[in-house]
Design a protein around this motif. Structure first.
Motif, short mmCIF file in Angstrom:
data_model
loop_
_atom_site.label_atom_id
_atom_site.label_comp_id
_atom_site.label_asym_id
_atom_site.label_seq_id
_atom_site.Cartn_x
_atom_site.Cartn_y
_atom_site.Cartn_z
N ALA A 133 0.83 -1.21 0.00
CA ALA A 133 0.00 0.00 0.00
C ALA A 133 0.86 1.25 0.00
O ALA A 133 0.67 2.16 -0.81
CB ALA A 133 -0.93 0.00 1.22
N VAL A 134 1.84 1.30 0.90
CA VAL A 134 2.69 2.48 0.95
C VAL A 134 3.50 2.58 -0.33
O VAL A 134 3.72 3.67 -0.85
CB VAL A 134 3.62 2.43 2.18
CG1 VAL A 134 4.65 3.51 2.10
CG2 VAL A 134 2.81 2.57 3.44
N SER A 153 1.24 4.23 -2.90
CA SER A 153 1.07 5.65 -2.62
C SER A 153 2.35 6.41 -2.90
O SER A 153 2.33 7.48 -3.50
CB SER A 153 0.72 5.87 -1.15
OG SER A 153 -0.39 5.15 -0.78
N LEU A 154 3.46 5.84 -2.48
CA LEU A 154 4.73 6.54 -2.61
C LEU A 154 5.12 6.71 -4.06
O LEU A 154 5.47 7.79 -4.51
CB LEU A 154 5.81 5.74 -1.87
CG LEU A 154 7.21 6.33 -1.88
CD1 LEU A 154 7.19 7.69 -1.24
CD2 LEU A 154 8.15 5.41 -1.13
N ILE A 155 5.02 5.63 -4.82
CA ILE A 155 5.47 5.71 -6.21
C ILE A 155 4.59 6.64 -7.02
O ILE A 155 5.07 7.58 -7.66
CB ILE A 155 5.53 4.32 -6.83
CG1 ILE A 155 6.62 3.52 -6.12
CG2 ILE A 155 5.81 4.39 -8.30
CD1 ILE A 155 6.75 2.11 -6.60
N GLN A 176 7.27 10.35 6.40
CA GLN A 176 5.89 10.06 6.01
C GLN A 176 5.72 8.58 5.68
O GLN A 176 4.69 7.99 5.99
CB GLN A 176 5.52 10.91 4.79
CG GLN A 176 4.16 10.63 4.23
CD GLN A 176 3.05 10.96 5.20
OE1 GLN A 176 3.13 11.93 5.94
NE2 GLN A 176 2.03 10.12 5.24
N THR A 177 6.73 7.99 5.05
CA THR A 177 6.60 6.57 4.70
C THR A 177 6.48 5.71 5.95
O THR A 177 5.67 4.79 6.02
CB THR A 177 7.82 6.11 3.89
OG1 THR A 177 8.00 6.98 2.80
CG2 THR A 177 7.63 4.70 3.39
N THR A 178 7.29 6.03 6.95
CA THR A 178 7.21 5.25 8.18
C THR A 178 5.85 5.39 8.83
O THR A 178 5.21 4.40 9.21
CB THR A 178 8.30 5.71 9.16
OG1 THR A 178 9.51 5.90 8.44
CG2 THR A 178 8.50 4.68 10.23
N ALA A 217 -1.17 2.27 7.28
CA ALA A 217 -1.65 1.23 6.37
C ALA A 217 -2.03 -0.01 7.15
O ALA A 217 -3.05 -0.65 6.87
CB ALA A 217 -0.58 0.90 5.33
N ILE A 218 -1.22 -0.35 8.13
CA ILE A 218 -1.54 -1.53 8.94
C ILE A 218 -2.85 -1.32 9.67
O ILE A 218 -3.71 -2.20 9.73
CB ILE A 218 -0.41 -1.81 9.94
CG1 ILE A 218 0.88 -2.15 9.20
CG2 ILE A 218 -0.78 -2.94 10.87
CD1 ILE A 218 2.04 -2.40 10.10
#
Lengths: 327, 350, 409
Positions: free
Chosen positions: C115-116, C119-121, C330-332, C338-339
């Motif tokens: 999921a991340v 979103s990130l890409i 933000q990713t962390t 997401a979890i």
């Protein structure tokens, strides 16, 4: 100035307008006329000083000359070639010959790149040299600007302001340019360091045969390094002449006011100096006054000054002026 | 200033159109035919078609190309989307496909329950979050600071539904202090203008009713409030810390102003801005989190209702409910932006 | 004025400090924070237990079923009644909760990463491009591409209505032409008229074969497309449009959007990952864009342009390394989120298909047994969710403090 010196850069009727808030496709509303019909030449191996107050457009001139901004109108001839006619690839090739040194030593270097990579990036972009050759060249450049070559792998934040400026100079010189625009290179430095950097620039000019456009607002420094000086006000050049002419025999009222503000070390002389203080407001560059753009603050303005724009013309040998009241 | 507000309000319009479009699209793209869902699998061809016709499900989605080809210009525009937008414009949200009750009616019935829950949660979050943030900021790196920051981080990390279940487990099952679900116990009835039970019961002077309503709402409200509370506390703290380091605070202290005065008069006003923004953002999260809370606590609000409708392919409910939620979201953001402009004089002159 | 001799001015070595890179500084700061260390520990524990159990501890969910052990409380010793150890008790189908919780970690980890990642890409690329082209003028090639794509997209409506895919070719070409001849008659009415007429020709003339009213509608669309292409709008306009679209997605409460996407795509963990990922795209887009904007106005970007560096090189060597900090943080935090979202979806019955072990789904299965006293079936899966999310949040917090430029000298 010998009359037979070759012109390296010729700026003709250069204009750079930035769209104002009311501009759209059809209607160029309140454009900010940052550079409004500027013309001058720069001869090989000379230093042309460009002075003026903040916001007069001198930085924009510098950047537009290197085509970092696309000119709104006018032409810039480099060795006879008009830069506008060049395609993107040719322009990139041309960039090897003309470089820039920036004002802010803290913001002009990528904090995440080593000093070696920063100085070496022009080599990466324009040459296909192998690593060893590039490294050698970087070392050479570091020595040239007076930095210890062992610091090649350090990061900008490990250096002081003056040193960072030297790194910027090294980067600009990497490809052996002919022409360097120095955009207020010493304004952000301590006064004691300013002298060092200016002397370095002079030294390099002699060694490498460089041509400088030296943009600044500190007149005493400009006086030291320039051969000729151009004075700008609100997007236009109001006077251009040899350095000594400007300081001792300025013709334009604005230049005279500037000169009168330069501090004189000798207190007796300073007392005797006549200080011209300008009054009035600086006009909005998006809405310049009708007629001469200095008329809101000029101490000797007459009727004509409010109606007609003065023509930028040559008076005595190599002395250019834009004022109705000068013969 | 007013120019900014007007511009901001106008910019809402394309967002709203986009929102209606997306809501419309998602419903139509979900596999499953509501007509069959309604009548069952063994229904006759005829009755299925009748239902389809009745709900306008047999018109093309956006534009009728064939109608246009035959020169029928008005038929071209007779489509599900156009009809939907047209009905929306006079606030006709249609009827539930399954129950035949007008959507607007049910919306009006169930909406106050969600509002009351969200409002109370927000109040709890603000009343606890902001003071905790302020205290933590003023006593930086002390024990109170560490405890409250870790506490708020835990709050932010906790799944709402789990917290709710833990609450039920502890307070309803083991200790039997509070009821496990619903909005009121049987036999109670609270009527009033606002339809918010807590408010109405007080207005009516009905103390027993108030107690009962409170006992039902307190657990879900606390569960729902935990995440916003944590976020508000942390935001307040960091914003206050930023402000307290500024030079003008040092000046105030140097002038000899006492601690509390400095804190409230000078620091708070400037620290308020990012906090206001965060509070606004939380409003949306609250509404969404309502789905989970309403499920666990059998709370009769719109969150659960819309969720069930999505699964049951009951398009009008989904459209109406989601539209309302999205509208509220957009409205809250708009209010926050305007409030921000009011509080920060710098924004007004852009 | 005394002349200072430059040769005498080789800079003497300043007190030679140990060479410190910026990342090294940040790492040191991170390690020294207690909360960050705790977070790192939890995260490492989570990741290792999830991966190790997935690869080395056999578990076949479909075969896991034993009604005789239904809903037993946790036991650490073996008795006659209960022949096996269940530290977390058993659930409604007699399955060992401990085992399912450990294996559930793998599913949560997967969801988080995918999921991340999505979103990130997507969000990152959108944010990068919008931030970049908002400030920096496009090269001719870039502009032609953009206008060609615009022509294609705008013309697709007319092509669809008339059922004539060839119109697409025409409009794309029109776009390419408009992009190439950007300066042609710029700012003049002639240009608008020229392109509008071409637009009408491309759309209405072929549409005449389909019918006169079709031609009428297509003609209008062709006119509008032509006008738009003639305007030769710059990167700033397109960036604004893209961000407006992002705002529209953001104006939806995330949960609802995710639920809607899953309802559309069908149940399953994979679909849940996509849903959560898509919902997160505007967040990363906004974040990346604002980070890019703060970098792109710095002088070293101008310096790179004056050196003659290409846009690609500027983006990769200058912009990307300098926007990593907020993205990492933000990713962390995003993983934590997401979890949490995956658990919420699982709880509602969307997401993992039973009998796959997923923490939220486990809660969803067992919560109705709470009133009859089966507290263990609800406590442990939820605790797992909370602890793993907490770990990521602590770590993210620590990262934010460590990477905060204000703390850097």
């Amino acid at each position: 100035m010998k009359a037979d010196m070759k012109k390296l850069v010729e700026v003709r009727n250069l204009k750079k307008y930035f769209p104002g808030s009311e501009s759209s496709f059809f209607h160029t509303g309140n454009d900010v006329k940052a550079v409004d019909d500027v013309s001058f030449d720069i001869y090989e191996q000379e230093t042309l000083g460009l002075v003026g107050e903040t916001g007069c457009g001198k930085t924009t001139v510098g950047r537009t000359m290197l085509h970092l901004y696309r000119p709104t109108a006018g032409s810039i001839l480099f060795n006879g070639v008009d830069l506008i006619t060049l395609g993107e690839k040719e322009l990139r090739h041309q960039r090897r010959k003309m470089q820039m040194i920036f004002q802010d030593p803290y913001a002009s270097l990528n904090p995440r790149m080593t000093v070696g990579s920063i100085i070496g990036s022009p080599l990466d972009v324009h040459t296909k040299q192998d690593r060893k050759t590039k490294q050698d060249r970087v070392q050479e450049l570091l020595e040239m600007v007076g930095l210890n070559p062992d610091f090649v792998n350090r990061y900008p934040h490990e250096f002081s302001g003056g040193q960072r400026q030297r790194i910027g100079i090294a980067r600009a010189l990497a490809l052996n340019p002919e022409f360097v625009v120095c955009d207020e290179p010493i304004s952000s430095l301590d006064v004691s360091i300013q002298a060092q950097v200016v002397n370095l620039l002079e030294d390099l000019q002699k060694k490498l045969g460089l041509t400088y456009l030296f943009i600044a607002h500190d007149l005493s420094m400009v006086r030291h390094i320039s051969d000729r000086i151009a004075v700008m006000y609100l997007g236009k050049v109001v006077e251009l002449a040899d350095r000594d002419e400007i300081f001792l025999n300025s013709l334009h009222p604005y230049t005279q006011a500037l000169m009168s503000a330069v501090p004189v070390p000798d207190p007796d002389l300073a007392d005797k100096k006549h200080r011209i203080i300008l009054e009035g407001d600086i006009p909005n560059p998006a809405d310049p006054p009708v007629g001469c753009n200095f008329n809101t603050r000029c101490p000797i303005a007459v009727d004509k000054c409010f109606k007609e724009e003065p023509v930028y013309r040559e008076t005595a040998d190599k002395h250019w002026i834009a004022c109705h009241l000068v013969k | 200033m007013t120019r900014y507000i007007i511009r901001r309000i106008i910019s809402v319009i394309p967002t709203l159109i986009g929102v209606t479009f997306v809501i419309f699209m998602f419903q139509r793209l979900i596999p499953g035919d509501p007509a069959i869902a309604m009548l069952g699998e063994h229904a006759t061809e005829d009755s299925i078609n009748r239902i389809r016709e009745q709900f306008g499900l047999n018109r093309p989605l956006f534009l009728d190309r064939e109608a246009l080809a035959t020169g029928d210009l008005s038929g071209f525009f007779d489509s599900q989307y156009v009809n939907y937008m047209e009905r929306l414009s006079h606030l006709d949200l249609g009827e539930s496909i399954h129950r035949r009750i007008p959507v607007l009616e049910t919306l009006k019935l169930r909406f106050p329950a969600t509002v009351e829950l969200s409002l109370l949660s927000m109040i709890i979050a603000i009343l606890i979050g902001i003071p905790v943030g302020i205290i933590s900021a003023s006593r930086r790196n002390s024990l109170i600071d560490s405890v409250s920051m870790v506490g708020s981080l835990i709050g932010v990390s906790m799944p709402i539904f789990w917290l709710g279940l833990m609450e039920i487990m502890l307070l309803a099952v083991i200790l039997k202090w509070l009821p496990a679900g619903g909005r009121l116990s049987t036999g109670f009835e609270i009527n009033g203008i606002t339809h918010l039970y807590l408010v109405d019961s007080l207005l009516n002077g009905d103390l027993a009713g108030f107690k009962d309503a409170l006992s039902h709402i307190i657990m879900p409200a606390v569960a729902l409030a935990t995440i916003p509370m944590g976020i508000i506390a942390r935001m307040t703290r960091s914003s206050m810390l930023d402000v307290l380091q500024e030079d003008y605070i040092r000046t105030a202290r140097a002038k000899g102003l006492g601690g509390r005065l400095v804190l409230f008069r000078h620091a708070l006003k400037n620290a308020a801005l990012p906090v206001v923004t965060i509070i606004g953002l939380q409003a949306g999260t609250l509404l969404a989190g309502a789905v989970l809370t309403e499920t666990i606590f059998s709370w009769p609000g719109i969150g659960r209702w819309v969720y069930d409708a999505i699964l049951g392919r009951d398009y009008p409910i989904v459209q109406g409910g989601t539209l309302l939620i999205a509208l509220i979201f957009v409205a809250v953001n708009l209010i926050v932006d305007i409030l921000y402009a009011l509080l920060d004089p710098r924004i007004r002159y852009k | 004025m005394t002349q200072i001799n430059p040769e005498e001015f080789i800079v003497t070595d300043f007190a030679v400090r140990e060479h410190r890179s910026l990342w090294g500084d940040a790492w040191r700061r991170l390690i020294s924070s207690n909360t960050a260390r705790l977070g790192m520990f939890v995260v490492i524990l989570f990741i290792s237990s999830a991966t190790l159990s997935h690869f080395f501890w056999e578990y076949e969910p479909k075969k896991d079923l034993d009604y005789s052990l239904k809903l037993k409380a946790p036991n650490l010793t073996v008795t006659e009644e209960i022949p096996s150890i269940h530290p977390f008790g058993t659930d409604k189908l007699g399955r060992d909760i401990f085992r399912r919780v450990v294996h559930g970690g793998w599913n949560s980890l997967r969801v988080g990463i995918v999921a991340v990642g999505i979103s990130l890409i997507f969000g990152g690329v959108i944010g990068l491009l919008t931030g970049f082209y908002e400030t920096i003028t496009m090269t001719t090639v870039e502009r032609i591409t953009l206008f060609g794509i615009s022509g294609f997209l705008l013309g697709s409506l007319s092509a669809w209505i008339a059922n004539q895919p060839l119109q697409l070719v025409g409009f794309t070409l029109l776009g390419l032409v408009a992009g190439y001849f950007e300066g042609f008659w710029a700012g003049q009415l002639k240009r608008v008229v020229f392109f509008s007429v071409l637009g009408i020709l491309i759309s209405a003339v072929p549409a005449l074969f389909a019918g006169s009213s079709v031609a009428l509608v297509c003609g209008v669309l062709g006119l509008l497309t032509g006008i738009f292409l003639a305007l030769a709008l710059d990167g700033r306009f397109f960036s604004n449009v893209m961000m407006r679209i992002m705002d529209m997605i953001l104006s939806f409460p995330g949960y609802l959007l995710a639920i809607a996407i899953v309802a559309f795509l069908g149940p399953g963990l994979g679909k849940g990952m996509i849903a959560i990922g898509v919902v997160g795209i505007p967040v990363y887009a906004r974040l990346t864009r604002s980070a890019v904007l703060s970098v792109v106005n710095k002088e070293y970007i101008l310096a790179a342009q004056s050196v003659g560096e290409s846009h690609g090189r500027i983006i990769f060597r200058h912009i990307t390394p300098n926007i990593l900090s907020p993205i990492i943080v933000q990713t962390t935090m995003g993983l934590a989120n997401a979890i949490l979202s995956a658990a919420a979806l699982g709880f509602l019955g969307l997401g993992a298909i039973p009998p796959e072990p997923e923490w939220g789904a486990m809660l969803g299965d067992s919560y109705r047994y709470l009133t009859s006293g089966a507290w263990w079936a609800v406590l442990f899966p939820g605790l797992a969710i909370m602890l793993s999310v907490l770990g990521f949040n602590l770590l993210g917090d620590g990262l934010r403090d460590a990477l905060d430029p204000k703390l850097r000298t």
